[in-house]
Design a protein around this motif. Structure first.
Motif, mmCIF file in Angstrom:
data_model
loop_
_atom_site.group_PDB
_atom_site.id
_atom_site.type_symbol
_atom_site.label_atom_id
_atom_site.label_comp_id
_atom_site.label_asym_id
_atom_site.label_seq_id
_atom_site.Cartn_x
_atom_site.Cartn_y
_atom_site.Cartn_z
ATOM 1 N N ALA A 153 28.924 36.228 34.233
ATOM 2 C CA ALA A 153 29.845 37.227 33.682
ATOM 3 C C ALA A 153 31.098 36.602 33.090
ATOM 4 C CB ALA A 153 30.235 38.228 34.765
ATOM 5 N N ALA A 154 31.432 35.376 33.486
ATOM 6 C CA ALA A 154 32.616 34.712 32.946
ATOM 7 C C ALA A 154 32.451 34.367 31.473
ATOM 8 C CB ALA A 154 32.928 33.452 33.745
ATOM 9 N N ARG A 155 31.208 34.400 30.977
ATOM 10 C CA ARG A 155 30.945 34.109 29.571
ATOM 11 C C ARG A 155 30.646 35.386 28.766
ATOM 12 N NH1 ARG A 155 30.776 28.793 28.681
ATOM 13 N NH2 ARG A 155 30.334 27.397 30.428
ATOM 14 N N ARG A 156 30.913 36.545 29.331
ATOM 15 C CA ARG A 156 30.627 37.802 28.659
ATOM 16 C C ARG A 156 31.905 38.397 28.057
ATOM 17 N NH1 ARG A 156 25.300 37.852 27.682
ATOM 18 N NH2 ARG A 156 24.117 37.243 29.529
ATOM 19 N N PRO A 157 31.807 39.007 26.876
ATOM 20 C CA PRO A 157 32.995 39.607 26.248
ATOM 21 C C PRO A 157 33.689 40.591 27.180
ATOM 22 C CG PRO A 157 31.199 39.507 24.668
ATOM 23 C CD PRO A 157 30.616 39.105 26.000
ATOM 24 N N ALA A 158 35.018 40.639 27.077
ATOM 25 C CA ALA A 158 35.820 41.412 28.019
ATOM 26 C C ALA A 158 36.793 42.331 27.282
ATOM 27 C CB ALA A 158 36.591 40.473 28.956
ATOM 28 N N TYR A 159 37.165 43.400 27.944
ATOM 29 C CA TYR A 159 38.239 44.280 27.478
ATOM 30 C C TYR A 159 39.463 44.024 28.344
ATOM 31 C CZ TYR A 159 40.889 48.356 26.063
ATOM 32 O OH TYR A 159 41.886 49.165 25.551
ATOM 33 N N SER A 160 40.630 43.938 27.724
ATOM 34 C CA SER A 160 41.890 43.761 28.449
ATOM 35 C C SER A 160 42.805 44.941 28.163
ATOM 36 C CB SER A 160 42.582 42.461 28.030
ATOM 37 O OG SER A 160 43.913 42.426 28.535
ATOM 38 N N THR A 161 43.544 45.364 29.174
ATOM 39 C CA THR A 161 44.467 46.492 28.996
ATOM 40 C C THR A 161 45.838 46.071 28.481
ATOM 41 O OG1 THR A 161 45.287 46.335 31.284
ATOM 42 C CG2 THR A 161 43.349 47.734 30.887
ATOM 43 N N TRP A 162 46.098 44.765 28.312
ATOM 44 C CA TRP A 162 47.485 44.356 28.112
ATOM 45 C C TRP A 162 48.075 44.880 26.802
ATOM 46 C CZ3 TRP A 162 51.685 43.989 30.231
ATOM 47 C CH2 TRP A 162 52.778 43.333 29.671
ATOM 48 N N TYR A 163 47.513 44.500 25.663
ATOM 49 C CA TYR A 163 48.119 44.935 24.410
ATOM 50 C C TYR A 163 47.903 46.424 24.165
ATOM 51 C CZ TYR A 163 48.647 39.973 23.253
ATOM 52 O OH TYR A 163 48.990 38.641 23.255
ATOM 53 N N SER A 164 46.799 46.968 24.628
ATOM 54 C CA SER A 164 46.503 48.376 24.351
ATOM 55 C C SER A 164 47.285 49.335 25.246
ATOM 56 C CB SER A 164 45.006 48.639 24.504
ATOM 57 O OG SER A 164 44.559 48.305 25.797
ATOM 58 N N HIS B 74 49.804 47.934 27.854
ATOM 59 C CA HIS B 74 50.904 47.277 28.546
ATOM 60 C C HIS B 74 50.959 47.788 29.984
ATOM 61 C CE1 HIS B 74 52.152 45.832 24.495
ATOM 62 N NE2 HIS B 74 52.324 44.764 25.234
ATOM 63 N N GLN B 75 52.083 48.273 30.465
ATOM 64 C CA GLN B 75 52.158 48.653 31.876
ATOM 65 C C GLN B 75 51.663 50.076 32.150
ATOM 66 O OE1 GLN B 75 56.356 47.693 32.745
ATOM 67 N NE2 GLN B 75 55.568 46.178 34.188
ATOM 68 N N ASP B 76 51.340 50.815 31.113
ATOM 69 C CA ASP B 76 51.007 52.226 31.281
ATOM 70 C C ASP B 76 49.530 52.394 31.641
ATOM 71 O OD1 ASP B 76 51.350 54.920 31.382
ATOM 72 O OD2 ASP B 76 51.292 55.224 29.202
ATOM 73 N N VAL B 77 49.144 51.885 32.803
ATOM 74 C CA VAL B 77 47.746 51.947 33.233
ATOM 75 C C VAL B 77 47.554 53.088 34.230
ATOM 76 C CG1 VAL B 77 47.371 49.485 32.851
ATOM 77 C CG2 VAL B 77 48.067 50.280 35.107
ATOM 78 N N SER B 78 46.354 53.623 34.245
ATOM 79 C CA SER B 78 45.969 54.658 35.201
ATOM 80 C C SER B 78 44.463 54.587 35.363
ATOM 81 C CB SER B 78 46.371 56.047 34.695
ATOM 82 O OG SER B 78 45.581 56.406 33.570
ATOM 83 N N PRO B 79 43.920 55.129 36.450
ATOM 84 C CA PRO B 79 42.462 55.109 36.595
ATOM 85 C C PRO B 79 41.752 55.771 35.417
ATOM 86 C CG PRO B 79 43.491 55.684 38.677
ATOM 87 C CD PRO B 79 44.594 55.665 37.655
ATOM 88 N N GLU B 80 42.283 56.877 34.931
ATOM 89 C CA GLU B 80 41.631 57.596 33.841
ATOM 90 C C GLU B 80 41.597 56.758 32.575
ATOM 91 O OE1 GLU B 80 42.994 60.082 37.006
ATOM 92 O OE2 GLU B 80 44.184 58.787 35.680
ATOM 93 N N ARG B 81 42.704 56.112 32.246
ATOM 94 C CA ARG B 81 42.752 55.305 31.021
ATOM 95 C C ARG B 81 41.822 54.095 31.139
ATOM 96 N NH1 ARG B 81 48.391 54.113 28.382
ATOM 97 N NH2 ARG B 81 47.042 54.142 26.556
ATOM 98 N N VAL B 82 41.824 53.458 32.282
ATOM 99 C CA VAL B 82 40.966 52.282 32.470
ATOM 100 C C VAL B 82 39.497 52.688 32.374
ATOM 101 C CG1 VAL B 82 40.238 50.529 34.135
ATOM 102 C CG2 VAL B 82 42.680 51.025 33.824
ATOM 103 N N GLU B 83 39.125 53.763 33.038
ATOM 104 C CA GLU B 83 37.726 54.188 33.041
ATOM 105 C C GLU B 83 37.276 54.629 31.652
ATOM 106 O OE1 GLU B 83 37.320 57.061 36.222
ATOM 107 O OE2 GLU B 83 38.503 55.747 37.540
ATOM 108 N N GLY C 33 51.299 46.387 35.506
ATOM 109 C CA GLY C 33 51.601 47.805 35.580
ATOM 110 C C GLY C 33 50.908 48.525 36.710
ATOM 111 N N TRP C 34 49.828 47.950 37.227
ATOM 112 C CA TRP C 34 49.053 48.646 38.263
ATOM 113 C C TRP C 34 49.782 48.698 39.602
ATOM 114 C CZ3 TRP C 34 47.617 46.087 42.722
ATOM 115 C CH2 TRP C 34 47.675 44.686 42.705
ATOM 116 N N ALA D 246 55.339 51.849 39.423
ATOM 117 C CA ALA D 246 55.534 53.006 38.539
ATOM 118 C C ALA D 246 56.611 52.724 37.513
ATOM 119 C CB ALA D 246 55.903 54.236 39.375
ATOM 120 N N ASP D 247 57.289 51.601 37.635
ATOM 121 C CA ASP D 247 58.330 51.211 36.681
ATOM 122 C C ASP D 247 57.670 50.703 35.398
ATOM 123 O OD1 ASP D 247 61.426 50.330 36.548
ATOM 124 O OD2 ASP D 247 60.171 48.839 35.538
ATOM 125 N N ARG D 248 58.190 51.098 34.231
ATOM 126 C CA ARG D 248 57.593 50.725 32.951
ATOM 127 C C ARG D 248 58.564 49.958 32.062
ATOM 128 N NH1 ARG D 248 53.764 51.372 35.666
ATOM 129 N NH2 ARG D 248 52.166 53.011 35.471
#
Length: 570
Positions: free
Chosen positions: A172-183, A185-194, A213-214, A217-219
């Motif tokens: 799995a370390a060689r498989r393409p990945a999605y990152s939440t950082w640029y899309s 930043h700190q505004d993460v939530s279970p719904e957005r990640v899923e 951000g996980w 609650a500070d942004r």
């Protein structure tokens, strides 16, 4: 380490004595030995009671670039009086090359140990290029003047590093990945990640990496809330992770491992164990020489895998351990150096998470690319360069040349919502020889953008063995690698970033891939004759032409920007 550095004196430092091996003019301090270990390759060792130094020079003839694996490290030729590079377990890697016309290594070298002070540059009085390396007590370096392609020389040096080291890389370390950082930043939530995991899986994104951000609650950014590592923005964490797993997606979680924020409860416990006060970030850099620090950080980080069921960790800012001069350690410290503390910490983290999950992953980031860290990592990412395809290309190639068996990931790919699919494809082609990470809102992508993402991620997956494991042959480091080639068993992959002809002379290929990231659509092949079956696809993977072609045709083959030419012959 006591430094022996003469910024305004190109001649050798005092106390160095001559040592000759295979025609190489060497100078060493202390007791020195040299032996040939291959055609044009010499291994030199210096020993002494204090700092020891090895110095050598080569004629600076037909030189085009000085290569290092550091961000923005490749290109111009430094002067001999330039400040030296200091590498350590937590920052940099002791390897470099002087590259000449035709991409040959005029001289490449690597040091056996990670903690080295190394200088290199042009001697103004003589036109020579001087190298030197220094360490405490004992130092061994390999020097390669074989004039082979510099990528081949660096591959041999990293293989020397890897001898005897255990490196365990899950698929799995060689498989393409999605990152939440640029899309996000700190505004993460279970719904957005899923949501992004569900959208990314059909496109070929098998891993999701949740960044900062996980745990707060500070942004407002900064690191004052690091240290406690409670899932403030990811409530009911284990159930959330399970929902992501049900999509068929692996999950990694971000940690700024050295930082203990001043707004955290951990600061009250560990604030006295500080290497440095990163006041502008609201945190201290914890001192890993203390077992209490290591035990606390290990327990905090491994919860992600042991308790929440995640598939690994994104371990960030390890290089900050090396940025501060360590104060004198107190009686509770059990390590002689910060490097030793860092290694014990990272070994403890990797040991705990792989005990819980043998396939657990750990991501590190440029510039902490030392071979001493290989047993504790499963992938290394190029450092941040948002929306900079050329910089991402250069950094991923540079890291690959020094990373040995460890997969190299791109910095996260992002683009404006109005980016045409041809340029989306070019972003992916620029990191073709690494593992791509994508960080855009997938729900906001047009159908054409999604087609480009899916097509090129399919190319990454289908040709993984060639792109990631093949022999890497980047061209012209002085120009930022306008063409890069990977040689597989019977497949050759070429990425073209400028209007350059493609060398098709190799007799061993049955499949030749040419990815075109340049606006000029005319791809001319050199060095080959006969015929092959050609398939040309545009940036979205649609076939625009197909049939038999003459390999030496003067007018070339038209491949649209962001497109792929596939040639097959018996």
């Amino acid at each position: 380490m006591t430094e022996i550095w003469e910024p305004h004196a190109p001649t050798a430092g005092g106390g160095l004595r001559p040592l000759h091996a295979d025609g190489l003019d060497l100078r060493v301090s202390g007791t020195g030995t040299a032996r040939g270990v291959g055609d044009g390759v010499v291994e030199v060792t210096a020993e002494g009671s204090g700092p020891v130094r090895i110095e050598w020079r080569v004629p600076c003839v037909d030189a085009t670039a000085f290569w290092t694996p550091e961000p923005r490290g490749t290109g111009w030729l430094p002067a001999a009086w330039s400040a030296p590079r200091r590498t350590s377990l937590a920052n940099g890697a002791p390897i470099a090359a002087l590259v000449g016309t035709g991409d040959v290594a005029l001289c490449a070298f690597a040091a056996e140990r990670p903690d080295v002070l190394a200088g290199a540059g042009v001697v103004e009085e003589t036109g020579e290029f001087r190298f030197w390396a220094q360490a405490e007590g004992r130092l061994t370096v390999r020097i390669d003047t074989s004039r082979r392609h510099f990528g081949r020389c660096l591959a041999d040096l990293t293989a020397w590093w890897g001898s005897g080291r255990t490196v365990d890389i899950p698929d799995a370390a060689r498989r393409p990945a999605y990152s939440t950082w640029y899309s996000m930043h700190q505004d993460v939530s279970p719904e957005r990640v899923e949501t992004q995991a569900a959208l990314g899986k059909p496109l070929g994104l098998d891993v999701i990496i949740v960044d900062d951000g996980w745990m707060t609650a500070d942004r407002t950014r900064g690191y004052a809330h690091c240290g406690d590592w409670e899932p403030v923005s990811l409530p009911d964490t284990a159930a959330h992770v399970e929902r992501v797993h049900e999509l068929g997606v692996r999950y990694l979680l971000w940690y700024a491992v050295p930082f203990i924020g001043k707004d955290s409860a951990a600061y009250q416990k560990l604030g006295r164990y500080a290497l440095a006060d990163a006041a502008h970030m609201g945190a201290i850099v914890a001192d890993p020489r203390y077992p209490e620090v290591r035990e606390f950080l290990t327990d905090r980080l491994v919860r992600a895998v042991e308790e929440w069921g995640m598939d690994g960790l994104k371990v960030d800012f390890v290089d900050w351990f090396a940025r501060a001069d360590a104060p004198e350690a107190g009686p509770e410290a059990d390590c002689a150096s910060v490097d030793e503390g860092v290694e014990r910490l990272l070994a403890s983290i990797r040991g705990r998470i792989t005990a819980a999950d043998p396939e657990a992953m750990v991501e590190y980031r440029q510039p902490y690319v030392s071979p001493g860290l290989w047993p504790y990592v499963t992938m290394i990412r190029a450092t941040d360069c948002p929306l900079s395809p050329q910089e991402n290309r250069q950094r991923t190639v540079d890291v690959r040349l020094a990373a040995g068996p460890v997969p190299v990931h791109s910095d996260m790919l992002m683009w404006h919502p109005g980016e045409p699919p041809e340029q989306v494809a070019c972003h992916l082609i620029n990191v073709l020889f690494s593992v791509p990470q994508v960080s855009v809102d997938l729900a906001a992508q047009s159908p054409a953008q999604r087609e480009a993402i899916a097509f090129w991620l399919g190319v990454f997956r289908e040709h993984l063995d060639t792109l990631q494991l093949g022999e890497l042959r980047p061209a012209r480091p002085d120009l930022g690698y306008p063409m890069v080639t990977a040689l597989g068993a019977d497949t050759v992959a070429v990425a073209r970033y400028a209007a350059l002809p493609v060398d098709a002379s190799g007799e061993g290929w049955r499949t030749l891939l040419v990815a075109n990231a340049d606006a000029d659509p005319v791809v001319r092949l050199t060095g080959a004759d006969g015929t092959a079956t050609a398939t040309v696809q545009d940036a979205r993977g649609r076939i625009v032409r197909q049939g038999e072609v003459e390999l030496d045709r003067a007018d070339g083959i038209l491949v649209p920007r962001g497109g792929l030419l596939t040639l097959r012959r018996p």
